[in-house]
Design a protein around this motif. Structure first.
Motif, PDB file in Angstrom:
ATOM      1  N   ILE A 374     121.655  28.241  -4.402  1.00  0.00           N
ATOM      2  CA  ILE A 374     122.976  27.965  -5.004  1.00  0.00           C
ATOM      3  C   ILE A 374     122.822  27.343  -6.391  1.00  0.00           C
ATOM      4  CG2 ILE A 374     125.025  26.477  -4.799  1.00  0.00           C
ATOM      5  CD1 ILE A 374     124.938  27.052  -1.748  1.00  0.00           C
ATOM      6  N   VAL A 375     121.938  26.353  -6.523  1.00  0.00           N
ATOM      7  CA  VAL A 375     121.840  25.679  -7.834  1.00  0.00           C
ATOM      8  C   VAL A 375     121.189  26.576  -8.884  1.00  0.00           C
ATOM      9  CG1 VAL A 375     121.844  23.336  -6.889  1.00  0.00           C
ATOM     10  CG2 VAL A 375     119.656  24.480  -7.282  1.00  0.00           C
ATOM     11  N   ARG A 376     120.447  27.587  -8.460  1.00  0.00           N
ATOM     12  CA  ARG A 376     119.825  28.521  -9.426  1.00  0.00           C
ATOM     13  C   ARG A 376     120.740  29.691  -9.766  1.00  0.00           C
ATOM     14  NH1 ARG A 376     115.927  25.967  -7.002  1.00  0.00           N
ATOM     15  NH2 ARG A 376     114.001  25.503  -8.134  1.00  0.00           N
ATOM     16  N   SER A 377     121.899  29.768  -9.135  1.00  0.00           N
ATOM     17  CA  SER A 377     122.780  30.922  -9.368  1.00  0.00           C
ATOM     18  C   SER A 377     123.528  30.758 -10.699  1.00  0.00           C
ATOM     19  CB  SER A 377     123.781  31.064  -8.216  1.00  0.00           C
ATOM     20  OG  SER A 377     124.625  29.940  -8.184  1.00  0.00           O
ATOM     21  N   LEU A 378     124.115  31.853 -11.187  1.00  0.00           N
ATOM     22  CA  LEU A 378     124.854  31.814 -12.456  1.00  0.00           C
ATOM     23  C   LEU A 378     126.117  30.970 -12.339  1.00  0.00           C
ATOM     24  CD1 LEU A 378     124.692  35.534 -13.618  1.00  0.00           C
ATOM     25  CD2 LEU A 378     123.530  33.582 -14.639  1.00  0.00           C
ATOM     26  N   ASP A 379     126.691  30.918 -11.151  1.00  0.00           N
ATOM     27  CA  ASP A 379     127.949  30.208 -10.952  1.00  0.00           C
ATOM     28  C   ASP A 379     127.864  29.449  -9.617  1.00  0.00           C
ATOM     29  OD1 ASP A 379     130.540  29.343 -10.678  1.00  0.00           O
ATOM     30  OD2 ASP A 379     131.468  31.329 -10.784  1.00  0.00           O
ATOM     31  N   PRO A 380     127.184  28.291  -9.614  1.00  0.00           N
ATOM     32  CA  PRO A 380     126.971  27.561  -8.354  1.00  0.00           C
ATOM     33  C   PRO A 380     128.268  27.267  -7.594  1.00  0.00           C
ATOM     34  CG  PRO A 380     125.593  26.658 -10.078  1.00  0.00           C
ATOM     35  CD  PRO A 380     126.508  27.642 -10.741  1.00  0.00           C
ATOM     36  N   ALA A 381     129.357  26.987  -8.316  1.00  0.00           N
ATOM     37  CA  ALA A 381     130.616  26.670  -7.613  1.00  0.00           C
ATOM     38  C   ALA A 381     131.083  27.877  -6.806  1.00  0.00           C
ATOM     39  CB  ALA A 381     131.680  26.254  -8.624  1.00  0.00           C
ATOM     40  N   ARG A 382     130.941  29.054  -7.387  1.00  0.00           N
ATOM     41  CA  ARG A 382     131.346  30.291  -6.700  1.00  0.00           C
ATOM     42  C   ARG A 382     130.440  30.540  -5.481  1.00  0.00           C
ATOM     43  NH1 ARG A 382     134.591  34.377  -5.255  1.00  0.00           N
ATOM     44  NH2 ARG A 382     133.731  36.439  -5.532  1.00  0.00           N
ATOM     45  N   ALA A 383     129.131  30.338  -5.673  1.00  0.00           N
ATOM     46  CA  ALA A 383     128.189  30.549  -4.568  1.00  0.00           C
ATOM     47  C   ALA A 383     128.488  29.559  -3.432  1.00  0.00           C
ATOM     48  CB  ALA A 383     126.757  30.378  -5.066  1.00  0.00           C
ATOM     49  N   ARG A 384     128.800  28.329  -3.804  1.00  0.00           N
ATOM     50  CA  ARG A 384     129.087  27.305  -2.790  1.00  0.00           C
ATOM     51  C   ARG A 384     130.370  27.651  -2.025  1.00  0.00           C
ATOM     52  NH1 ARG A 384     126.041  23.026  -3.114  1.00  0.00           N
ATOM     53  NH2 ARG A 384     125.702  22.979  -5.347  1.00  0.00           N
ATOM     54  N   GLU A 385     131.335  28.164  -2.765  1.00  0.00           N
ATOM     55  CA  GLU A 385     132.611  28.540  -2.136  1.00  0.00           C
ATOM     56  C   GLU A 385     132.381  29.655  -1.106  1.00  0.00           C
ATOM     57  OE1 GLU A 385     136.452  31.114  -3.526  1.00  0.00           O
ATOM     58  OE2 GLU A 385     135.357  30.061  -5.092  1.00  0.00           O
ATOM     59  N   LEU A 386     131.565  30.661  -1.461  1.00  0.00           N
ATOM     60  CA  LEU A 386     131.309  31.769  -0.540  1.00  0.00           C
ATOM     61  C   LEU A 386     130.430  31.331   0.631  1.00  0.00           C
ATOM     62  CD1 LEU A 386     130.797  34.632  -3.137  1.00  0.00           C
ATOM     63  CD2 LEU A 386     132.708  34.375  -1.564  1.00  0.00           C
ATOM     64  N   ALA A 387     129.568  30.341   0.373  1.00  0.00           N
ATOM     65  CA  ALA A 387     128.699  29.838   1.453  1.00  0.00           C
ATOM     66  C   ALA A 387     129.522  29.099   2.503  1.00  0.00           C
ATOM     67  CB  ALA A 387     127.635  28.917   0.863  1.00  0.00           C
ATOM     68  N   GLU A 390     129.044  26.600   6.327  1.00  0.00           N
ATOM     69  CA  GLU A 390     127.844  26.941   7.100  1.00  0.00           C
ATOM     70  C   GLU A 390     126.605  26.367   6.406  1.00  0.00           C
ATOM     71  OE1 GLU A 390     128.244  28.561   9.825  1.00  0.00           O
ATOM     72  OE2 GLU A 390     130.156  29.603   9.633  1.00  0.00           O
ATOM     73  N   THR A 391     125.660  25.937   7.179  1.00  0.00           N
ATOM     74  CA  THR A 391     124.446  25.357   6.576  1.00  0.00           C
ATOM     75  C   THR A 391     123.384  26.413   6.309  1.00  0.00           C
ATOM     76  OG1 THR A 391     123.633  24.857   8.784  1.00  0.00           O
ATOM     77  CG2 THR A 391     124.762  23.065   7.601  1.00  0.00           C
ATOM     78  N   GLU A 392     123.574  27.601   6.888  1.00  0.00           N
ATOM     79  CA  GLU A 392     122.614  28.680   6.598  1.00  0.00           C
ATOM     80  C   GLU A 392     123.351  30.007   6.518  1.00  0.00           C
ATOM     81  OE1 GLU A 392     119.911  28.229   9.844  1.00  0.00           O
ATOM     82  OE2 GLU A 392     121.251  29.240  11.256  1.00  0.00           O
ATOM     83  N   CYS A 393     122.664  31.005   5.981  1.00  0.00           N
ATOM     84  CA  CYS A 393     123.278  32.322   5.821  1.00  0.00           C
ATOM     85  C   CYS A 393     123.555  32.932   7.197  1.00  0.00           C
ATOM     86  CB  CYS A 393     122.339  33.217   5.012  1.00  0.00           C
ATOM     87  SG  CYS A 393     122.937  34.913   4.902  1.00  0.00           S
ATOM     88  N   THR A 394     124.786  33.392   7.413  1.00  0.00           N
ATOM     89  CA  THR A 394     125.187  33.908   8.734  1.00  0.00           C
ATOM     90  C   THR A 394     125.311  35.433   8.745  1.00  0.00           C
ATOM     91  OG1 THR A 394     127.473  33.540   8.058  1.00  0.00           O
ATOM     92  CG2 THR A 394     126.440  31.815   9.388  1.00  0.00           C
ATOM     93  N   MET A 395     124.861  36.069   7.693  1.00  0.00           N
ATOM     94  CA  MET A 395     125.038  37.519   7.553  1.00  0.00           C
ATOM     95  C   MET A 395     124.489  38.292   8.754  1.00  0.00           C
ATOM     96  SD  MET A 395     125.850  39.888   5.179  1.00  0.00           S
ATOM     97  CE  MET A 395     125.548  41.613   4.943  1.00  0.00           C
ATOM     98  N   CYS A 396     123.302  37.948   9.205  1.00  0.00           N
ATOM     99  CA  CYS A 396     122.651  38.729  10.278  1.00  0.00           C
ATOM    100  C   CYS A 396     122.505  37.952  11.580  1.00  0.00           C
ATOM    101  CB  CYS A 396     121.279  39.227   9.828  1.00  0.00           C
ATOM    102  SG  CYS A 396     121.214  39.846   8.149  1.00  0.00           S
ATOM    103  N   GLY A 397     123.025  36.738  11.590  1.00  0.00           N
ATOM    104  CA  GLY A 397     122.958  35.944  12.819  1.00  0.00           C
ATOM    105  C   GLY A 397     121.521  35.782  13.308  1.00  0.00           C
ATOM    106  N   ASP A 398     121.301  36.007  14.611  1.00  0.00           N
ATOM    107  CA  ASP A 398     119.960  35.848  15.184  1.00  0.00           C
ATOM    108  C   ASP A 398     118.969  36.874  14.656  1.00  0.00           C
ATOM    109  OD1 ASP A 398     120.867  33.763  16.636  1.00  0.00           O
ATOM    110  OD2 ASP A 398     121.163  34.898  18.496  1.00  0.00           O
ATOM    111  N   PHE A 399     119.496  37.893  14.002  1.00  0.00           N
ATOM    112  CA  PHE A 399     118.607  38.973  13.524  1.00  0.00           C
ATOM    113  C   PHE A 399     118.275  38.835  12.038  1.00  0.00           C
ATOM    114  CE2 PHE A 399     120.646  40.458  17.344  1.00  0.00           C
ATOM    115  CZ  PHE A 399     119.538  40.853  18.102  1.00  0.00           C
TER     116      PHE A 399
END
Ligand code: SF4
Length: 409
Positions: A374-387, A390-399
């Motif tokens: 998030i802090v390395r992204s071009l727009d950390p506020a936007r990345a944080r909003e989309l995150a 959740e404390t981790e990426c939930t895109m693929c769940g257990d997979f």
């Protein structure tokens, strides 16, 4: 007083050259050589120095400004703030509505970024296309030159270029606003371009006020079915001629080209053609490789600008989602700017193999370091909003592929 080009030609490394060389990570003497030959310019406003050209990071300009009957000072000031916050290198104030002098003054006072203007816009907006005289066009440049701007755009359209335009039927003819105002003025008054007629005065004003001269891209295509044609070739020749005169007189110069709407397979060829004709920094608006992205032209422009930057374009003009639809608001300006920062970065990865920040991001991704990404992204506020929360990426769940391979490899 000597100009930057003249001191560079005398082998003198000024504080400005030293500062830009350090910011860009290149040798000061190499930068001096490039300024002396004209392949790099330094756009300057107070302590803000923006190097543009050969071997330097691709720069981004953000357009703002009112249109006749639309826009207000507060909104333009907010766009200027956004431009500064989200990484624009320069701003163009293209105001044509309201109190244009007051708006420019407000914008100059709310940002430290270099400001570019197009004087013929103000002349046409305040005096009217039919009423203005050649002297009004030059007076508008005189007035803007003393107001603290760092760069100025003139369109070097000639009667020969207008003839060349007639020889090839285009769907969209001419789509440059400054170019069309200048051309219409010439046709209405059956006269040559006042900027060409009084080019000595243009040069003198730029020289006196340390203004970078930007030669506009009147003949750019307005749709991908209008391919590069004789008018565009003539414009490049004309702009190179004008640039040589400016440079010989110690004035830094940028040429706009390869912009507008251009099929993807023609973008790199157009940039490379320009680069074979001229050593001056190339400023590209867009280009848009498709005409159907209405509402998303910043995304289409990002694709075109990435290719242009990778092929050698030095300076990009951001396009917003409101392109072809209306005056962009602050939100649209931000979206366009972020899209073009991505394009400039993609171009620089290809041009200079500048992929260190991508490597750092990849390492964070591999380590499932969410905050690091998030802090390395071009727009950390936007990345944080989309995150979200959740404390981790939930895109693929257990997979999650990264987790699976950590466990099993
Ligand atoms: S969950 Fe899927 S998208 Fe998210 S980090 Fe893991 S592999 Fe990547």
């Amino acid at each position: 007083m000597k100009t930057l080009i003249e001191t560079a030609k005398e082998d003198y490394i000024t504080l400005e050259i030293r500062s830009v060389a350090a910011a860009e990570g290149i040798g000061a003497d190499l930068l001096r050589e490039r300024i002396a030959e004209g392949s790099v310019v330094i756009m300057q406003r107070g302590e803000c120095l923006v190097g543009i050209g050969a071997g330097l990071r691709t720069k981004i300009n953000v357009n703002l400004g009112t249109s006749p009957g639309k826009g207000n000072v507060a909104e333009e000031v907010e766009k200027a703030r956004i431009a500064g916050e989200f990484g624009a290198d320069t701003i163009s104030d293209l105001s044509m509505g309201g109190d244009i002098d007051a708006i420019r003054k407000e914008i100059l006072s709310c940002t430290s970024l270099p400001i570019t203007t197009v004087p013929v816009y103000q002349a046409a907006a305040e005096i009217g296309l039919r009423a203005m005289t050649p002297e009004d066009v030059i007076d508008s440049l005189r007035k803007q030159a003393v107001s603290g701007i760092s760069s100025v755009v003139i369109h070097g359209v000639s009667l020969d270029m207008l003839d060349a335009l007639r020889t090839k039927k285009r769907i969209l003819g001419m789509v440059s606003k400054g170019g069309s105002i200048t051309s219409a003025f010439m046709l209405l008054n059956r006269c040559e371009n006042p900027y060409l007629e009084q080019f000595d005065e243009v040069i003198s004003l730029c020289r006196r006020h340390n203004i970078v001269l930007s030669l506009g891209n009147t003949m750019r295509s307005g749709c991908i079915h209008d391919p590069p044609d004789p008018a565009q070739i003539e414009e490049i020749r004309q702009n190179v001629r004008l640039a040589e005169v400016a440079h010989d007189n110690g004035v830094q110069v940028i040429i706009e080209g390869a912009g507008g709407h251009l099929r993807m397979d023609r973008i790199a060829a157009s940039v490379k053609y320009y680069k074979r004709q001229a050593r001056y920094p190339l400023f590209v608006a867009g280009p848009l490789p498709t005409d159907i992205a209405l509402g998303y032209d910043h995304l289409a422009g990002c694709v075109g600008a990435s290719i242009a930057a990778a092929a050698g374009a030095d300076y990009l003009c951001a396009i917003t989602p409101a392109e072809h639809l209306g005056l962009p608001g602050p939100g649209a300006v931000k979206e366009g700017l972020i899209a073009f920062r991505i394009a400039a970065h993609i171009g620089d990865i290809s041009k200079y193999q500048q992929d260190g920040t991508d490597r750092a991001m990849a390492l964070c991704r591999g380590a499932l370091d969410r905050e690091g990404q998030i802090v390395r992204s071009l727009d950390p506020a936007r990345a944080r909003e989309l995150a979200g929360s959740e404390t981790e990426c939930t895109m693929c769940g257990d997979f999650c592929a990264i987790r699976i391979m950590r466990e099993f490899s």
